[in-house]
Design an enzyme around this catalytic site. Sequence first.
Site, PDB file in Angstrom:
ATOM      1  N   THR A  16       0.825  -1.212   0.000  1.00  0.00           N
ATOM      2  CA  THR A  16       0.000   0.000   0.000  1.00  0.00           C
ATOM      3  C   THR A  16       0.855   1.255   0.000  1.00  0.00           C
ATOM      4  O   THR A  16       0.446   2.297  -0.518  1.00  0.00           O
ATOM      5  CB  THR A  16      -0.932  -0.022   1.226  1.00  0.00           C
ATOM      6  N   SER A  62       1.286  -7.510  -0.789  1.00  0.00           N
ATOM      7  CA  SER A  62       1.968  -8.531   0.016  1.00  0.00           C
ATOM      8  C   SER A  62       1.075  -9.694   0.429  1.00  0.00           C
ATOM      9  O   SER A  62       1.556 -10.699   0.930  1.00  0.00           O
ATOM     10  CB  SER A  62       2.644  -7.912   1.243  1.00  0.00           C
ATOM     11  N   THR A  95       1.585  -4.247   4.315  1.00  0.00           N
ATOM     12  CA  THR A  95       1.413  -4.524   5.747  1.00  0.00           C
ATOM     13  C   THR A  95       0.887  -5.937   6.020  1.00  0.00           C
ATOM     14  O   THR A  95       1.075  -6.465   7.110  1.00  0.00           O
ATOM     15  CB  THR A  95       0.425  -3.530   6.390  1.00  0.00           C
ATOM     16  N   ASP A  96       0.220  -6.544   5.018  1.00  0.00           N
ATOM     17  CA  ASP A  96      -0.491  -7.800   5.300  1.00  0.00           C
ATOM     18  C   ASP A  96       0.432  -8.931   5.757  1.00  0.00           C
ATOM     19  O   ASP A  96       0.065  -9.710   6.633  1.00  0.00           O
ATOM     20  CB  ASP A  96      -1.284  -8.258   4.058  1.00  0.00           C
TER      21      ASP A  96
HETATM   22  N1  ASP Z   1      -2.765  -5.563   0.844  1.00  0.00           N
HETATM   23  C1  ASP Z   1      -1.721  -4.580   1.117  1.00  0.00           C
HETATM   24  C2  ASP Z   1      -0.394  -5.290   1.134  1.00  0.00           C
HETATM   25  O1  ASP Z   1      -0.137  -6.001   2.070  1.00  0.00           O
HETATM   26  C3  ASP Z   1      -1.999  -3.932   2.404  1.00  0.00           C
HETATM   27  C4  ASP Z   1      -0.992  -2.924   2.855  1.00  0.00           C
HETATM   28  O2  ASP Z   1       0.122  -2.813   2.384  1.00  0.00           O
HETATM   29  O3  ASP Z   1      -1.342  -2.188   3.810  1.00  0.00           O
HETATM   30  O4  ASP Z   1       0.381  -5.154   0.197  1.00  0.00           O
END
Ligand code: ASP
Length: 311
Positions: A16, A62, A95-96
């Site tokens: 993200t 991710s 973040t995932d």
């Molecule tokens: N779906 C995203 C990822 O993990 C979520 C994020 O980065 O906050 O790439």
Amino acid sequence: MQTPADLIVILGTGGTIAGTAKTASDGVGYTAAQLRVEDLLAAVPALQGRRLEAHQIAQLDSKDMDFTTWQRLAQQVDAQLSRPEVKGVVVTHGTDTVEETAYFLQRVLAPNKPVVMTAAMRPATALQADGPQNLLDAVVVASDVYASGVLFAFAGAIHSAEQLRKVHSYRIDAFDSAEGARLGVIEEGRVRWHLRTALPLAPLGLARVDRPAAQWPRVQILMNHVGADGAIVRALIAEGVDGLVVAGTGNGTLSASLDAALREAQAQGVRVLRSTRCDAGPVMELPGLLPSAGSLSPVKARIELILALLA
Ligand code: ASP
């Protein structure tokens, strides 16, 4: 004259932090992994004038992180850290699954120099994007004289790879360290350390993970819950699983049926580790019970088991 070791290398993997939305007010309906790492750096004026180098390693949401990217990232991080002029590495990530990638890098490399991962909950196009500040903070931590090992700099706090957990689905301060074990905070461009990291486990080394990803052991995670009957375990044995991590209730407790199914799996050569579905706290090792994953969360216990089976 010796070159000063003050270069920070930024490795981009997507997430993200590199995401974009159609409108600035859209904080959820965006597409992750759109901007290149150079674009992320350009959005942080405070980084101008620092010795930085940027490389794009992957461009992924991710949730789709994979073993091949892990291999490439571990090799790149290792190669960059071995350059004498490099002080530390920053990795931008989604973040995932950042807690999994951080734990993987720590166990494989256990680096003396810092590898500071960072991320964002809001896309780069948001009215109040959190990525630029997190990126700046990650560079600050990677430049700090006391930083070492794989760390996560996010929302003003520093977490270790071992304790890091995503604890909220959308809140801007979405991470915590289990049992309150944050390592420190970043305040106005300076690090204030709270805790020294416990002595890290010795690195397993890149050779441990050099097998083609398709040949990596298959380790699945399942959970104890009301009415857990072990049917999933039997299905997984039938399709040739190599290892199972069970997120038990409380102190790694399992329903009698699930426990029996997991013992069948063990008898057939499947490695089993017992973790907990609780947010924190270890699973005690007790005689007669299935082996404990200690204080590792289920996703980190899975990485530990994969690395053990790769030996
Ligand atoms: N779906 C995203 C990822 O993990 C979520 C994020 O980065 O906050 O790439």
